[in-house]
Motif scaffolding. Structure first.
Motif, PDB file in Angstrom:
ATOM      1  N   UNK A 170      29.402  30.002  -2.234  1.00 45.78           N
ATOM      2  CA  UNK A 170      30.549  29.644  -3.064  1.00 45.78           C
ATOM      3  C   UNK A 170      30.656  28.139  -3.272  1.00 45.78           C
ATOM      4  N   UNK A 171      30.364  27.375  -2.218  1.00 42.49           N
ATOM      5  CA  UNK A 171      30.574  25.930  -2.278  1.00 42.49           C
ATOM      6  C   UNK A 171      29.271  25.129  -2.381  1.00 42.49           C
ATOM      7  N   UNK A 172      28.151  25.838  -2.595  1.00 39.21           N
ATOM      8  CA  UNK A 172      26.887  25.132  -2.799  1.00 39.21           C
ATOM      9  C   UNK A 172      26.303  24.492  -1.556  1.00 39.21           C
ATOM     10  N   UNK A 173      26.645  25.026  -0.387  1.00 42.49           N
ATOM     11  CA  UNK A 173      26.126  24.485   0.874  1.00 42.49           C
ATOM     12  C   UNK A 173      24.749  25.085   1.154  1.00 42.49           C
ATOM     13  N   UNK A 174      23.827  24.253   1.547  1.00 39.78           N
ATOM     14  CA  UNK A 174      22.474  24.741   1.858  1.00 39.78           C
ATOM     15  C   UNK A 174      21.814  23.829   2.885  1.00 39.78           C
ATOM     16  N   UNK A 175      20.753  24.323   3.499  1.00 42.50           N
ATOM     17  CA  UNK A 175      20.013  23.515   4.453  1.00 42.50           C
ATOM     18  C   UNK A 175      19.240  22.431   3.704  1.00 42.50           C
ATOM     19  N   UNK A 176      19.090  21.257   4.322  1.00 40.13           N
ATOM     20  CA  UNK A 176      18.330  20.192   3.655  1.00 40.13           C
ATOM     21  C   UNK A 176      16.907  20.643   3.350  1.00 40.13           C
ATOM     22  N   UNK A 177      16.443  20.293   2.174  1.00 41.56           N
ATOM     23  CA  UNK A 177      15.076  20.658   1.792  1.00 41.56           C
ATOM     24  C   UNK A 177      14.079  19.796   2.551  1.00 41.56           C
ATOM     25  N   UNK A 178      12.963  20.390   2.890  1.00 40.97           N
ATOM     26  CA  UNK A 178      11.899  19.636   3.544  1.00 40.97           C
ATOM     27  C   UNK A 178      11.297  18.661   2.542  1.00 40.97           C
ATOM     28  N   UNK A 179      11.138  17.420   2.968  1.00 41.48           N
ATOM     29  CA  UNK A 179      10.568  16.408   2.078  1.00 41.48           C
ATOM     30  C   UNK A 179       9.139  16.786   1.730  1.00 41.48           C
TER      31      UNK A 179
END
Length: 460
Positions: free
Chosen positions: A165-174
């Motif tokens: 709902x709020x666009x929260x996600x785990x950081x993408x791997x560089x």
């Protein structure tokens, strides 16, 4: 407080269990579906369709286009996902279906034996496909049968809805650029090999794996003992492990494709095992995963303990932390002396030579070392599991009894009594004051005796 509810969403469950609709893991996803009739759920039996023919790409594209979130749902098999699901995921990548921006998460069941490496693998793969990832649920196989387990599953799904709902996600791997393969020199050994030892080199080697072939050739050239190359591409597997437990009593696999004979007569009889592969999707590829999973015909028995292990890797191995963890932890849990890994990214000639030297030393002198946390922790999980399941896992139970692997702490009553005595003295301020530093001296006494014996030994 009740979490906020989202508008109706579409969830696509990728059921990676080879048991299909009979999967225990799938039941958690179905439980969440029952609780949330406001959302729509669809299931693809990815573990039942491991090759996912590319002529079905259009259908898969339609299903994923309608989905707001993909849920990878699978039992943990040997540190990672089942080989059938891995092959399905490879086909997903090959299909070219655009998944960017969609959400993904995972639900697993296991006994928590290296479930974190399986989760990291799926997260890394999802990142490659551009999926927005939310950390998943790692449940025990029986959690859904308890109120606590059901509550944890419900909380997981509420958190997933919140993130979506709020666009929260785990950081993408560089993004990590993979350097070009460094050339490998293959010298002529010029002398016959020592036949007193034999090392099995188990490889996934295709015609396209030229750099890996050169690495294997160099290792075989500089290594002083005989080597036996087992190319998994030359063996026709009838399929991946089915998780059927037919082998639990006697170690005989339900498949009759000859893999058990290959494993026990050609690979496990070797004095050491070297694994060779090219990195595929942050792992060893689905063929090697089939090989690993099918070794469950050995159950949880560390049948190669004491034998050295090493790997030859073509690809950016230094950048693959999770893969390194899987390989090193597997050696530690199996009781194998880890002789290291060589890749073709920095100085392959030197690295391959170093691996060959370590392996030769370990074979020549029978070198081993105590297990670290990965090995000790992994075996404690197995120990407790087999003790509880001894009625079914009969072959494992016999093996654990014969090799003294039932090392329960409650079976050391004298040490426990001694600790009670020390604890009682330590609880008394008067005794603590009187003893002072003598407790440390007492603890060091047996070690001083060992040092004295070492000094005598050196004089002989």
């Amino acid at each position: 407080m009740t979490p906020e509810r989202n508008d109706s969403m579409n969830f696509l469950i990728l059921n990676g269990s080879p048991k299909g609709k009979d999967s225990i893991t799938l039941q958690t996803a179905l439980y969440l579906e029952k609780l949330h009739p406001e959302h729509r759920f669809a299931v693809i039996d990815a573990g039942r369709r491991p090759t996912f023919p590319l002529d079905h790409t259009a259908e898969f594209a339609r299903q994923t286009a309608a989905a707001d979130c993909l849920i990878f749902c699978y039992p943990v098999y040997t540190f990672l996902i089942p080989s059938q699901l891995m092959r399905f995921m490879e086909a997903m990548e090959e299909s070219g279906v655009d998944l960017h921006g969609k959400y993904a998460t995972q639900i697993t069941t296991s006994k928590h034996f290296y479930d974190m490496t399986a989760h990291r693998f799926v997260r890394e793969f999802s990142g490659d496909l551009g999926l927005s990832f939310v950390d998943g649920l790692s449940a025990d196989m029986e959690d859904l049968l308890s109120e606590k387990g059901r509550s944890e599953a419900e909380k997981f799904f509420d958190y997933l809805l919140f993130c979506m709902k709020y666009g929260v996600k785990e950081p993408a791997r560089a993004p990590i650029a993979s350097p070009a393969h460094r050339p490998v020199t293959v010298p002529d050994s010029g002398r016959p090999k020592d036949g007193s030892k034999r090392v099995a080199v188990v490889a996934d080697l295709s015609d396209k794996d030229g750099p890996l072939a050169a690495m294997i050739a160099r290792f075989r050239s500089v290594f002083p003992y005989e080597t036996d190359l087992v190319n998994l591409r030359d063996f026709r597997f009838s399929g991946g492990c089915l998780g059927c437990f037919r082998c639990a009593a006697d170690g005989v696999c339900v498949y009759r494709d000859g893999f058990s004979d290959l494993l026990r007569e050609r690979i496990q009889t070797a004095d050491a095992i070297v694994t060779a592969f090219s990195i595929r999707d942050h792992g060893m590829g689905s063929l090697f995963k089939t090989y690993d999973d099918r070794q469950f015909c050995n159950g949880h028995r560390t049948v190669t303990m004491g034998k050295p292990a090493a790997v030859l890797v073509s690809g950016n191995y230094p950048a693959e932390e999770n893969l390194r963890t899987v390989l090193e932890a597997r050696a530690e849990t199996g009781g194998n002396f880890w002789c290291g890994a060589a890749s073709d990214q920095t100085d392959p000639d030197r690295e391959i030579t170093d691996v060959a030297l370590r392996l030769a030393y370990a074979l020549r002198y029978g070198h081993t070392r105590p297990a670290n946390f990965w090995g000790v922790g992994g075996m404690k999980i197995f120990r407790d599991l087999i003790w509880q399941m001894q009625g079914m896992m009969k072959a494992d139970h016999r093996f654990y009894k014969e090799h003294g692997q039932y090392d329960f702490p409650q079976k050391k009553p004298l040490r426990m009594l001694a600790m009670y005595a020390v604890g009682a003295m330590n609880s008394s301020p008067a005794i603590r004051k009187k003893i002072g530093g003598k407790m440390t001296e007492g603890m060091l006494m047996p070690y001083k005796k060992v040092l004295a014996e070492a000094e005598k030994k050196a004089r002989r």
